[in-house]
Design a protein around this motif. Sequence first.
Motif, PDB file in Angstrom:
ATOM      1  N   HIS A   1      -8.029   8.295   5.681  1.00  0.00           N
ATOM      2  CA  HIS A   1      -8.419   8.230   4.270  1.00  0.00           C
ATOM      3  C   HIS A   1      -8.757   9.612   3.704  1.00  0.00           C
TER       4      HIS A   1
ATOM      5  N   HIS B   1      -5.804   0.273 -12.418  1.00  0.00           N
ATOM      6  CA  HIS B   1      -7.214   0.318 -12.036  1.00  0.00           C
ATOM      7  C   HIS B   1      -8.112   0.671 -13.213  1.00  0.00           C
TER       8      HIS B   1
ATOM      9  N   ASP C   1      -8.660   6.173  -5.101  1.00  0.00           N
ATOM     10  CA  ASP C   1      -9.892   5.422  -4.844  1.00  0.00           C
ATOM     11  C   ASP C   1     -11.154   6.220  -5.146  1.00  0.00           C
TER      12      ASP C   1
ATOM     13  N   CYS D   1      -5.219   6.798   0.063  1.00  0.00           N
ATOM     14  CA  CYS D   1      -6.325   6.686  -0.899  1.00  0.00           C
ATOM     15  C   CYS D   1      -5.910   5.812  -2.083  1.00  0.00           C
TER      16      CYS D   1
ATOM     17  N   GLY E   1      -6.259  -4.172  -2.469  1.00  0.00           N
ATOM     18  CA  GLY E   1      -7.105  -5.330  -2.681  1.00  0.00           C
ATOM     19  C   GLY E   1      -6.317  -6.539  -3.180  1.00  0.00           C
TER      20      GLY E   1
ATOM     21  N   ASP F   1       0.840  -1.195   0.000  1.00  0.00           N
ATOM     22  CA  ASP F   1       0.000   0.000   0.000  1.00  0.00           C
ATOM     23  C   ASP F   1       0.880   1.252   0.000  1.00  0.00           C
TER      24      ASP F   1
ATOM     25  N   LYS G   1      -5.746   2.104  -3.722  1.00  0.00           N
ATOM     26  CA  LYS G   1      -6.468   0.839  -3.633  1.00  0.00           C
ATOM     27  C   LYS G   1      -5.534  -0.334  -3.924  1.00  0.00           C
TER      28      LYS G   1
END
Length: 406
Positions: free
Chosen positions: A193, A295, A316, A202, A206, A146, A204
């Motif tokens: 955030h 993304h 995000d 902020c 996952g 991250d 992403k």
Amino acid sequence: MNIKAFFYCIALAAITLPASAKDADIVVINNEPVQRQELVEVDFETVRQKMGIGKGESIVVKNALGQEVPYQIAYDGKLLIDVAVRPCGEATYTVTPGKPQPMKTFVTGKMYPERVDDIAWENDRTAYRLYGPALQRSGEKAYGIDVWLKNTPDLEVDKRYKVELSNHARIQQLIKDGKKDEAKQVEIETTYHFDHGYGLDCYKVGPSLGCGTPALMENGRLVMPYSYKEYKILDNGPLRFTVELVYNPTTANGMSNIVEHRILSLDKGSNFNRMTVWYEGLTKATDIAAGVVIHEEDTQSIKCGRDFVAYADPTDNPAAQNFQIYVAALFPNGISETRQLLNDTPANGIAGHAVGIQKGCTNNQRYTYYFGSAWSKNDCRNFDEWVLRINSFLDALHSPLEARVK
């Protein structure tokens, strides 16, 4: 103290203090026509022997003006000095016996058991985190590294965790009491955030590589690593953070019980982490990849160079944030190929990855690359600037500063 004891103490001091201790000069030479500001490494044992001091004795490092400068003795025996050298010039730093003044910490990190075993680290430019065993036990799939944005040189990560986590119970109680608007306001004021003037999270991650994570490959596809199993912090400032990680066994290409090892470090003033990865248990040559997630919101802002991949991540919430996160993986030692690996069907907002692929890695073969980030509201205003930063960093790696002990 009687006179006999007094003279005994003087004699003892004469024995324990090195009578032949002397200063050592470290001359740093910049052979390139550009300004350099970075950490330089020198073998500390060589410096110690040159000075004639014993192991464990403290030192002071001074610049040409006689000012103390920060230094660190790393876990691998390197003396790290934060140096500045003008284009095609040289700078001399003097190492002398003595007790240094308290040094400011520019780089630090630790594990946060209160936040599902995150390991988070930062320097004066940006911050990162990776996920631990507690998160894996929860069932959440977050494989990659991250990025936490910063626009201050101050160390902020510890404060962010404390403010965020200390308000969770209060927010939940307000919701339980039916005070949803008040709960929302507390969340806005305390969550990491949102940007409160010093940066935010902020980015992403996952079920992806996030920023810079390595992965084995099987039939052209990434075999995603999960959370770390063991960790050991080897360096913790003031100039470098280093952590060693061991991951749970995985399976790829018909091989089981493959154990991934990583050593990653981050230096003061750098946008880029150094990553060394190797795999134990490979019985045949296997491709590995490292890169950054792409993304769905932006599948165009990608550059795959000969020895790097870069991406302008849209955050995000692109419409609300209106800024970009610049991420990259760099391969100064060469790479078999760089390319985009796009998913047949995007899921979880993930369109694919931009990666460098190293083909035919063997058991316990170490591979080193770099990964990092910047922010359009801080140190790189646009993607073109980010690519310039990448190329400048690669140039510096290919032409390192020379450090001579005299």
